[in-house]
Design a protein around this motif. Structure first.
Motif, PDB file in Angstrom:
ATOM      1  N   LYS A 449       0.558  -1.259  -0.007  1.00  8.54           N
ATOM      2  CA  LYS A 449       0.134   0.680   0.011  1.00  8.54           C
ATOM      3  C   LYS A 449       1.024   1.116   0.546  1.00  8.54           C
ATOM      4  O   LYS A 449       0.599   2.633  -0.589  1.00  8.54           O
ATOM      5  N   CYS A 450       2.201   1.154   0.531  1.00  9.80           N
ATOM      6  CA  CYS A 450       2.883   2.487   0.803  1.00  9.80           C
ATOM      7  C   CYS A 450       3.286   2.521  -0.566  1.00  9.80           C
ATOM      8  O   CYS A 450       3.665   3.978  -1.538  1.00  9.80           O
ATOM      9  N   PHE A 451       3.803   1.400  -1.117  1.00  4.54           N
ATOM     10  CA  PHE A 451       4.333   2.005  -2.683  1.00  4.54           C
ATOM     11  C   PHE A 451       2.834   2.423  -4.180  1.00  4.54           C
ATOM     12  O   PHE A 451       3.199   2.942  -4.886  1.00  4.54           O
ATOM     13  N   GLU A 452       1.650   1.903  -3.541  1.00  2.00           N
ATOM     14  CA  GLU A 452       0.397   2.337  -4.007  1.00  2.00           C
ATOM     15  C   GLU A 452       0.170   3.641  -4.380  1.00  2.00           C
ATOM     16  O   GLU A 452      -0.547   4.439  -4.781  1.00  2.00           O
ATOM     17  N   ALA A 453       0.450   4.385  -3.195  1.00  2.00           N
ATOM     18  CA  ALA A 453       0.097   5.229  -2.415  1.00  2.00           C
ATOM     19  C   ALA A 453       1.314   6.277  -3.270  1.00  2.00           C
ATOM     20  O   ALA A 453       0.807   7.386  -3.585  1.00  2.00           O
ATOM     21  N   TYR A 454       2.544   5.725  -2.797  1.00  2.00           N
ATOM     22  CA  TYR A 454       3.661   6.770  -3.921  1.00  2.00           C
ATOM     23  C   TYR A 454       3.073   6.755  -5.007  1.00  2.00           C
ATOM     24  O   TYR A 454       4.108   7.748  -6.225  1.00  2.00           O
ATOM     25  N   ASP A 455       2.886   5.557  -6.236  1.00  2.00           N
ATOM     26  CA  ASP A 455       2.646   6.142  -7.122  1.00  2.00           C
ATOM     27  C   ASP A 455       1.503   6.891  -7.548  1.00  2.00           C
ATOM     28  O   ASP A 455       1.895   7.477  -8.868  1.00  2.00           O
ATOM     29  N   LYS A 456       0.138   6.840  -6.548  1.00  2.00           N
ATOM     30  CA  LYS A 456      -0.888   7.814  -7.080  1.00  2.00           C
ATOM     31  C   LYS A 456      -0.056   9.726  -6.830  1.00  2.00           C
ATOM     32  O   LYS A 456      -0.481  10.512  -7.915  1.00  2.00           O
ATOM     33  N   ALA A 457       1.234   9.466  -5.932  1.00  2.00           N
ATOM     34  CA  ALA A 457       1.767  10.804  -5.535  1.00  2.00           C
ATOM     35  C   ALA A 457       2.499  11.223  -7.085  1.00  2.00           C
ATOM     36  O   ALA A 457       2.372  12.432  -7.469  1.00  2.00           O
ATOM     37  N   LEU A 458       3.111  10.654  -7.730  1.00  2.00           N
ATOM     38  CA  LEU A 458       3.755  10.426  -8.468  1.00  2.00           C
ATOM     39  C   LEU A 458       2.890  11.518 -10.255  1.00  2.00           C
ATOM     40  O   LEU A 458       3.191  11.358 -10.764  1.00  2.00           O
ATOM     41  N   GLU A 459       1.475  10.467  -9.950  1.00  2.00           N
ATOM     42  CA  GLU A 459       0.799  10.714 -10.883  1.00  2.00           C
ATOM     43  C   GLU A 459       0.417  11.938 -10.693  1.00  2.00           C
ATOM     44  O   GLU A 459       0.472  12.411 -11.994  1.00  2.00           O
ATOM     45  N   TYR A 460       0.065  12.732 -10.114  1.00  2.00           N
ATOM     46  CA  TYR A 460      -0.407  14.189  -9.518  1.00  2.00           C
ATOM     47  C   TYR A 460       0.957  14.674  -9.959  1.00  2.00           C
ATOM     48  O   TYR A 460       0.688  15.888 -10.462  1.00  2.00           O
ATOM     49  N   TYR A 461       2.034  14.374  -9.305  1.00  2.00           N
ATOM     50  CA  TYR A 461       3.246  15.865  -9.277  1.00  2.00           C
ATOM     51  C   TYR A 461       4.170  15.252  -9.566  1.00  2.00           C
ATOM     52  O   TYR A 461       5.160  14.239  -8.786  1.00  2.00           O
ATOM     53  N   PRO A 462       5.087  14.675 -10.728  1.00  4.91           N
ATOM     54  CA  PRO A 462       6.255  13.659 -11.282  1.00  4.91           C
ATOM     55  C   PRO A 462       7.541  13.987 -10.526  1.00  4.91           C
ATOM     56  O   PRO A 462       8.050  13.483 -10.266  1.00  4.91           O
ATOM     57  N   ASP A 463       7.405  15.301 -10.418  1.00 15.73           N
ATOM     58  CA  ASP A 463       8.789  15.821  -9.923  1.00 15.73           C
ATOM     59  C   ASP A 463       8.546  15.791  -8.458  1.00 15.73           C
ATOM     60  O   ASP A 463       9.299  16.483  -7.843  1.00 15.73           O
ATOM     61  N   ASN A 464       7.942  15.259  -7.848  1.00 15.74           N
ATOM     62  CA  ASN A 464       8.173  15.049  -6.436  1.00 15.74           C
ATOM     63  C   ASN A 464       9.004  14.802  -5.464  1.00 15.74           C
ATOM     64  O   ASN A 464       9.093  13.288  -5.422  1.00 15.74           O
ATOM     65  N   ALA A 465       9.698  14.973  -5.542  1.00 13.29           N
ATOM     66  CA  ALA A 465      11.561  14.335  -5.067  1.00 13.29           C
ATOM     67  C   ALA A 465      11.388  14.013  -3.602  1.00 13.29           C
ATOM     68  O   ALA A 465      11.985  13.037  -3.954  1.00 13.29           O
ATOM     69  N   SER A 466      10.432  14.030  -2.921  1.00 16.53           N
ATOM     70  CA  SER A 466      10.523  13.161  -1.372  1.00 16.53           C
ATOM     71  C   SER A 466       9.846  11.884  -2.059  1.00 16.53           C
ATOM     72  O   SER A 466      10.035  10.753  -1.637  1.00 16.53           O
ATOM     73  N   VAL A 467       8.790  11.897  -2.528  1.00 18.21           N
ATOM     74  CA  VAL A 467       8.572   9.906  -3.119  1.00 18.21           C
ATOM     75  C   VAL A 467       9.791   9.574  -3.746  1.00 18.21           C
ATOM     76  O   VAL A 467       9.704   8.435  -3.655  1.00 18.21           O
ATOM     77  N   LEU A 468      10.293  10.510  -4.476  1.00 18.01           N
ATOM     78  CA  LEU A 468      10.949   9.812  -5.924  1.00 18.01           C
ATOM     79  C   LEU A 468      12.243   9.367  -4.775  1.00 18.01           C
ATOM     80  O   LEU A 468      13.026   7.823  -4.953  1.00 18.01           O
ATOM     81  N   ASN A 469      12.134   9.707  -3.616  1.00 18.64           N
ATOM     82  CA  ASN A 469      13.772   9.337  -3.033  1.00 18.64           C
ATOM     83  C   ASN A 469      13.599   7.792  -1.843  1.00 18.64           C
ATOM     84  O   ASN A 469      14.102   7.971  -2.131  1.00 18.64           O
ATOM     85  N   ASN A 470      11.862   8.024  -1.209  1.00 19.43           N
ATOM     86  CA  ASN A 470      11.717   7.480  -0.214  1.00 19.43           C
ATOM     87  C   ASN A 470      10.967   6.548  -1.016  1.00 19.43           C
ATOM     88  O   ASN A 470      11.728   5.220  -0.741  1.00 19.43           O
ATOM     89  N   TYR A 471      10.924   5.716  -2.025  1.00 13.44           N
ATOM     90  CA  TYR A 471      10.207   5.187  -3.081  1.00 13.44           C
ATOM     91  C   TYR A 471      11.067   4.859  -3.125  1.00 13.44           C
ATOM     92  O   TYR A 471      11.369   2.935  -3.120  1.00 13.44           O
ATOM     93  N   ALA A 472      12.385   5.475  -3.995  1.00 15.22           N
ATOM     94  CA  ALA A 472      14.270   4.833  -4.342  1.00 15.22           C
ATOM     95  C   ALA A 472      14.544   3.922  -3.421  1.00 15.22           C
ATOM     96  O   ALA A 472      15.175   2.745  -3.420  1.00 15.22           O
ATOM     97  N   TYR A 473      14.676   4.706  -1.953  1.00 17.87           N
ATOM     98  CA  TYR A 473      15.063   3.994  -1.129  1.00 17.87           C
ATOM     99  C   TYR A 473      14.234   2.826  -0.802  1.00 17.87           C
ATOM    100  O   TYR A 473      15.198   1.425   0.220  1.00 17.87           O
ATOM    101  N   PHE A 474      13.351   2.970  -0.069  1.00 16.24           N
ATOM    102  CA  PHE A 474      13.031   1.615   0.221  1.00 16.24           C
ATOM    103  C   PHE A 474      12.591   0.098  -0.518  1.00 16.24           C
ATOM    104  O   PHE A 474      13.222  -1.076  -0.498  1.00 16.24           O
TER     105      PHE A 474
END
Length: 588
Positions: A449-474
């Protein structure tokens, strides 16, 4: 029976009932006799029908349909000046002033005496800095409408815009000849003379007003203020004394005197005048608040004692105990003083006085966040949502506070509700809310569910740097799709190239990919950018150094991380055994 076209029926009705193809006396449909319209009467009537239909649609606020109808009228009759004029207004709304101006020019070509076409063209030319054209159009108006002296004032404004101040003054002289002495004219001339540093002439203009209105204190004060601006304190005081003879209790006089005493260094006298002004019942509260704002700045710069500033607020609260703007000002002052709890109390009163003021709620929320009063944040957002039930920001901050309070289920419920009711016009906020949701699911160890939420976050704002970083780290911790993790982390660094946390993630991904050289390169860059203050980064740096064969260097960094308070379960074991040991969650 042959059917009569609807546009012919409409034209016949306008004839019978006297309906004119004009709007508020502004529009004229037919071109002057010097232009011969080649259209047949039936074609002209069709054009008039579409124009009238456009006016009807405009009246009922169907603007798109009205725009189309006016265009159809103009397509049929290219000399239809009323349609041109109407369309010019639409093009202004569409932020296409050049097209609007072109239509006005064409309408004037066919109807050169129409006041409204000329005035609209002159005004738009002035806004576009086409000053010569503006003056030409204003002069055309004057040639045919000499009963409109306000146009002369408009011409003077164009000259001011051009920097031709002498011409502006001469134009105002012409207006004064027509209208006689007027406050607006004299004040503008005085202002222009001051700009030209012709102080004697500026003074003469105000003296005219003083002579015409000897009991009006404004002009006497104005002369005193002009003298002060010219560093002529003695002359200024002469005028202030004259003003005092007219009305010694006038609030404007008290303000001018306060400024005078400040300028000559008599602080106590200035403060006395300020207090008189704050007590003065004739001054509006808005004026008093402005006085207090300026005076607080002066006191703050002089580092005057806090009690003196508080006393000034007390003076106003005696007379205005329920003035919202006064509470707002005091809360801003208290925040500057770092008296956050008091600011919170004042803002709480202010939102009670006007709960529909969103800015107040946001200020109160900000103060609570600064104090890390997360229970207060939750309660403030809950109350604000009563008045702003579709405002995503209140849901967002409430979920953050709930998460910090470890009320994860409630935080998810708040986010779900906010996302379901809020307007979808702020993609960054929506992305932030899905980011928060993903972070909460990570806390709950629900990686899916964490990754599903991150995918939605990037869908609305692809340059969300915090999501990109956290997603990549996890992803890197799971040793999952490391290629995707590397791509997302690289994008995050491109957005924030000096963010030590993002650089650490990028380094750790390379560590997991067993590219220890690049891992070391990016980790050392992270440390140069402030990462040396993070015990987690220092621990990671030790791991990377070990994999690069630098055991001694690794031991130094691990010990440093331990001294900084790192809570790793294996850190002490790594130091004791002098070897790298993966964290339990990093194992497959």
């Amino acid at each position: 029976m042959k059917k009569v076209p609807i546009y012919l029926l409409l034209v016949s009705l306008t004839t019978v009932f006297g309906i004119s193809c004009k709007s508020s006396g502004q529009l004229a449909v037919k071109a002057p006799d010097s232009f011969v319209n080649p259209l047949s009467d039936e074609e002209k009537q069709r054009a008039d029908y579409y124009f009238m239909e456009g006016m009807r649609l405009k009246a009922i606020n169907q603007q798109d349909a009205a725009f189309d109808a006016f265009n159809r009228a103009l397509a049929i009759d290219t000399m239809h000046t009323a349609a041109m004029y109407s369309l010019s207004n639409y093009y202004l709304r569409l932020r296409n002033p050049i097209k609007a101006f072109s239509l006005l020019q064409k309408s004037i070509q066919y109807d050169p005496d129409n006041y409204w076409y000329l005035y609209a063209a002159a005004n738009l030319a002035q806004q576009l800095n086409m000053n010569e054209e503006a003056i030409d159009y204003y002069n055309q108006i004057m040639a045919n409408h000499s009963d409109k002296p306000e146009i002369i004032y408009s011409i003077s404004e164009v000259y001011v815009q051009m920097g031709e101040l002498e011409k502006a003054i001469k134009t105002l002289d012409l207006l004064e000849e027509k209208m006689g002495p007027m406050e607006m004219i004299s004040l503008q001339k005085s202002k222009l003379y001051m700009t030209l540093k012709q102080e004697a002439n500026a003074k003469a203009e105000i003296d005219k007003l003083i002579a015409a209105y000897p009991n009006d204190i404004r002009y006497t004060l104005m002369m005193g203020d002009i003298a002060m601006d010219s560093d002529k304190q003695d002359m200024a005081m002469e005028y202030y004394n004259k003003a005092k003879a007219i009305d010694p209790n006038d609030g404007r006089l008290q303000l001018s005197l306060a400024n005078y005493y400040f300028r000559i260094g008599e602080q106590d006298s200035a403060e006395m005048q300020i207090k008189h002004a704050l007590h003065n019942k004739d001054l509006e509260i808005d004026v008093k608040i402005d006085i207090l704002k300026d005076y607080l700045k002066t006191l703050y710069m002089k580092k005057e004692n806090t009690q003196e500033r508080d006393n000034l607020f007390d003076i106003l609260f005696e007379s205005y105990p329920q003035e919202k703007e006064l509470f707002k000002l005091q809360s801003s002052y208290l925040i500057t003083e770092k008296r956050l709890k008091e600011a919170q109390d004042r803002l709480t009163i202010a939102v009670g006085l006007d709960p529909n003021d969103r800015e107040l709620w946001m200020s109160l929320l900000d103060v609570c966040l600064r104090q890390q009063e997360f229970k207060e944040v939750i309660e403030t957002c809950r109350k604000a949502l009563v008045y702003f039930p579709k405002d995503g920001e209140f849901y967002y901050y409430q979920s953050i506070a709930l998460s910090i309070e470890e009320k994860y289920k409630e935080a998810i419920e708040v986010l779900d509700k906010g996302l379901s009711v809020m307007e979808k016009n702020n993609p960054r906020l929506i992305s932030g809310m899905y980011t928060q949701m993903g972070d909460i699911y990570h806390q709950l160890e629900d990686r899916k569910k964490c990754f599903e939420a991150y995918d939605k976050a990037l869908e609305y704002y692809p340059d969300n740097a915090s999501v990109l970083n956290n997603y990549a780290y996890f992803l890197s911790l799971d040793k999952g799709d490391l290629s995707r993790a590397e791509q997302m982390s690289a994008k995050a660094i491109k957005i924030e190239p000096e963010n030590s946390t993002f650089l650490d993630t990028y380094a750790w991904i390379y560590f997991q990919m067993e590219n220890y050289f690049l891992a070391k390169f990016y980790m050392e860059k992270a440390i140069r950018n402030g990462g040396d203050e993070s015990d987690i980064l220092i621990d990671h740096y030790g791991d990377i150094l070990f994999k690069n064969g630098d055991v001694e260097g690794a031991l130094v960094q691990w010990q440093k991380a331990l001294d900084m308070g790192n809570k790793s379960k294996v850190l002490k074991e790594k130091i004791e055994k002098k070897t790298y040991i993966p964290e339990p969650e990093e194992k497959n």
